[in-house]
Scaffold this motif. Structure first.
Motif, short mmCIF file in Angstrom:
data_model
loop_
_atom_site.label_atom_id
_atom_site.label_comp_id
_atom_site.label_asym_id
_atom_site.label_seq_id
_atom_site.Cartn_x
_atom_site.Cartn_y
_atom_site.Cartn_z
N MET A 104 0.74 -1.23 -0.03
CA MET A 104 -0.18 -0.09 0.16
C MET A 104 0.85 1.20 0.02
N PHE A 105 1.98 1.27 0.77
CA PHE A 105 2.91 2.43 1.02
C PHE A 105 3.16 2.55 -0.43
N LEU A 106 4.03 1.75 -1.15
CA LEU A 106 4.51 1.77 -2.57
C LEU A 106 3.54 2.23 -3.46
N LYS A 107 2.20 1.84 -3.25
CA LYS A 107 1.15 2.15 -4.31
C LYS A 107 0.92 3.86 -4.05
N ILE A 108 0.68 4.20 -3.05
CA ILE A 108 0.48 5.57 -2.66
C ILE A 108 1.63 6.45 -2.97
N SER A 109 2.89 6.12 -2.69
CA SER A 109 3.77 6.88 -2.78
C SER A 109 3.91 6.95 -4.62
N ILE A 153 1.50 7.25 -6.69
CA ILE A 153 0.47 8.06 -7.01
C ILE A 153 0.92 9.39 -6.72
N VAL A 154 1.48 9.70 -5.63
CA VAL A 154 1.98 10.97 -5.16
C VAL A 154 2.70 11.56 -6.05
N LEU A 198 7.56 12.01 -11.49
CA LEU A 198 8.09 10.81 -12.29
C LEU A 198 7.92 11.06 -13.73
N ILE A 199 6.76 11.64 -14.24
CA ILE A 199 6.65 11.77 -15.51
C ILE A 199 7.95 12.65 -16.19
N ILE A 200 8.01 14.01 -15.28
CA ILE A 200 8.85 14.89 -15.65
C ILE A 200 10.26 14.38 -15.76
N GLN A 201 10.70 13.82 -14.52
CA GLN A 201 12.15 13.16 -14.44
C GLN A 201 12.34 12.06 -15.53
N GLY A 202 11.10 11.30 -15.54
CA GLY A 202 11.33 10.18 -16.51
C GLY A 202 11.77 10.50 -18.13
N ASN A 203 11.27 11.42 -18.54
CA ASN A 203 11.42 12.08 -19.71
C ASN A 203 12.53 12.64 -19.99
N ALA A 204 13.22 13.32 -18.67
CA ALA A 204 14.35 13.83 -18.84
C ALA A 204 15.49 12.87 -18.91
N VAL A 205 15.38 11.60 -18.13
CA VAL A 205 16.40 10.63 -18.07
C VAL A 205 16.38 10.13 -19.46
N LYS A 206 15.40 9.59 -20.24
CA LYS A 206 15.35 8.95 -21.34
C LYS A 206 16.01 10.16 -22.62
N LYS A 207 15.83 11.25 -22.29
CA LYS A 207 16.41 12.35 -23.24
C LYS A 207 18.18 12.31 -22.98
N ASN A 208 18.35 12.44 -21.56
CA ASN A 208 19.62 12.81 -21.53
C ASN A 208 20.80 11.66 -21.11
N THR A 209 20.06 10.48 -21.10
CA THR A 209 20.92 9.32 -20.44
C THR A 209 21.50 8.58 -21.89
N LEU A 210 22.98 8.51 -21.83
CA LEU A 210 23.49 7.81 -22.96
C LEU A 210 22.76 6.44 -23.20
N ARG A 211 22.64 6.14 -24.37
CA ARG A 211 22.18 4.97 -24.88
C ARG A 211 23.45 4.18 -25.54
N LEU A 212 23.74 2.93 -24.73
CA LEU A 212 24.74 2.48 -25.09
C LEU A 212 24.32 1.04 -25.86
N PRO A 221 12.83 12.41 -6.76
CA PRO A 221 12.58 11.18 -6.09
C PRO A 221 12.49 10.15 -6.86
N LEU A 222 12.72 10.04 -8.33
CA LEU A 222 12.65 8.74 -9.00
C LEU A 222 13.61 7.65 -8.69
N ALA A 223 14.86 8.02 -8.20
CA ALA A 223 15.62 6.86 -8.01
C ALA A 223 15.19 6.45 -6.76
N TRP A 224 14.80 7.18 -5.69
CA TRP A 224 14.17 6.68 -4.46
C TRP A 224 12.98 5.65 -4.52
#
Length: 223
Positions: A1-6, A8-9, A14-28, A166-169
């Motif tokens: 339940m804690f993970l699900k709530i976290s 959602i919150v 997650l959307i902002i950071q996830g898009n940034a990571v996809k854009k900036n992380t080197l693809r090997l 908080p994406l990594a966490w």
């Protein structure tokens, strides 16, 4: 339940950071080298490696320095090894299951698996992931009848330098939950072992991740 709530919150972050990571992380790329063959001398041994980019060896340039190469180099002086690597960047557990189903039945003495990171990036709950894991290992046992299955734990993604908080966490919380359920499952199986991905220990030994901060480096594969 804690993970699900976290989850959602944190969805906006997650959307902002996830898009940034996809854009900036080197693809090997996946490393060059043979993915099947026979090597070594001694008692016959057959090995199959299944999974995602870590299983495929992303982070190094050749298969010799990847997981496959490390395993072969450690065993080739004692065994004549028939080996096969079936792994692809981006594969989730469901896609690895499809890979297994599409393979022809044959016996492998040892099957090594590495899967989980891409399930986390898709926010797969640990309970749902474990159901897929159970299906995967049932397919492996039925199709390949191995004496031993070695399952790699999910890496602690909260320690990936490519991921901001908080994406990594949050990804770290998913990994912790998955490893807990996977550990309990492995303990109940007669032909399975769990290999833990201890990134903290790697850092203490000055072993580095790949340049993109998301995959193992050469020294970690060797270790």
């Amino acid at each position: 339940m804690f993970l699900k709530i976290s989850t959602i919150v944190l969805i906006p972050s997650l959307i902002i950071q996830g898009n940034a990571v996809k854009k900036n992380t080197l693809r090997l790329p996946e490393p060059d080298g043979n993915r099947h063959g026979i090597i070594g001398t001694g008692k016959p041994l057959s090995i199959l490696i299944l999974g995602d980019s870590a299983a495929a060896g992303v982070g190094v340039e050749t298969q010799e320095d990847a997981l496959l190469g490390v395993v072969l180099n450690q065993l080739k002086n004692q065994y004549e090894i028939s080996y096969r690597l079936e792994a692809k960047t981006g594969h989730t557990t469901g896609e690895v299951i499809k890979t297994v189903k599409n393979m022809s039945p044959r016996h492998f003495d040892v099957v090594i698996t590495s899967v989980g990171v891409n399930d986390i990036t898709k926010l797969t709950p640990p309970k749902n992931w474990m159901k897929k894991q159970q299906q995967l290992y049932a397919e492996i046992n039925q199709k390949f009848m191995p004496e031993l299955i070695i399952a790699s734990s999910v890496p602690p993604m909260n320690r990936f330098s490519a991921l901001p908080n908080p994406l990594a966490w949050l990804f770290g919380q998913y990994a912790k939950g998955m490893n807990k359920t996977l550990g309990r499952f492995v303990q109940q199986q007669v032909n399975m072992q769990l290999i833990e991905y201890d990134l903290e220990r790697f850092k203490m030994l000055n072993l580095e991740m790949a340049e993109n901060g998301f995959h193992p480096g050469k020294e970690i594969y060797t270790f």
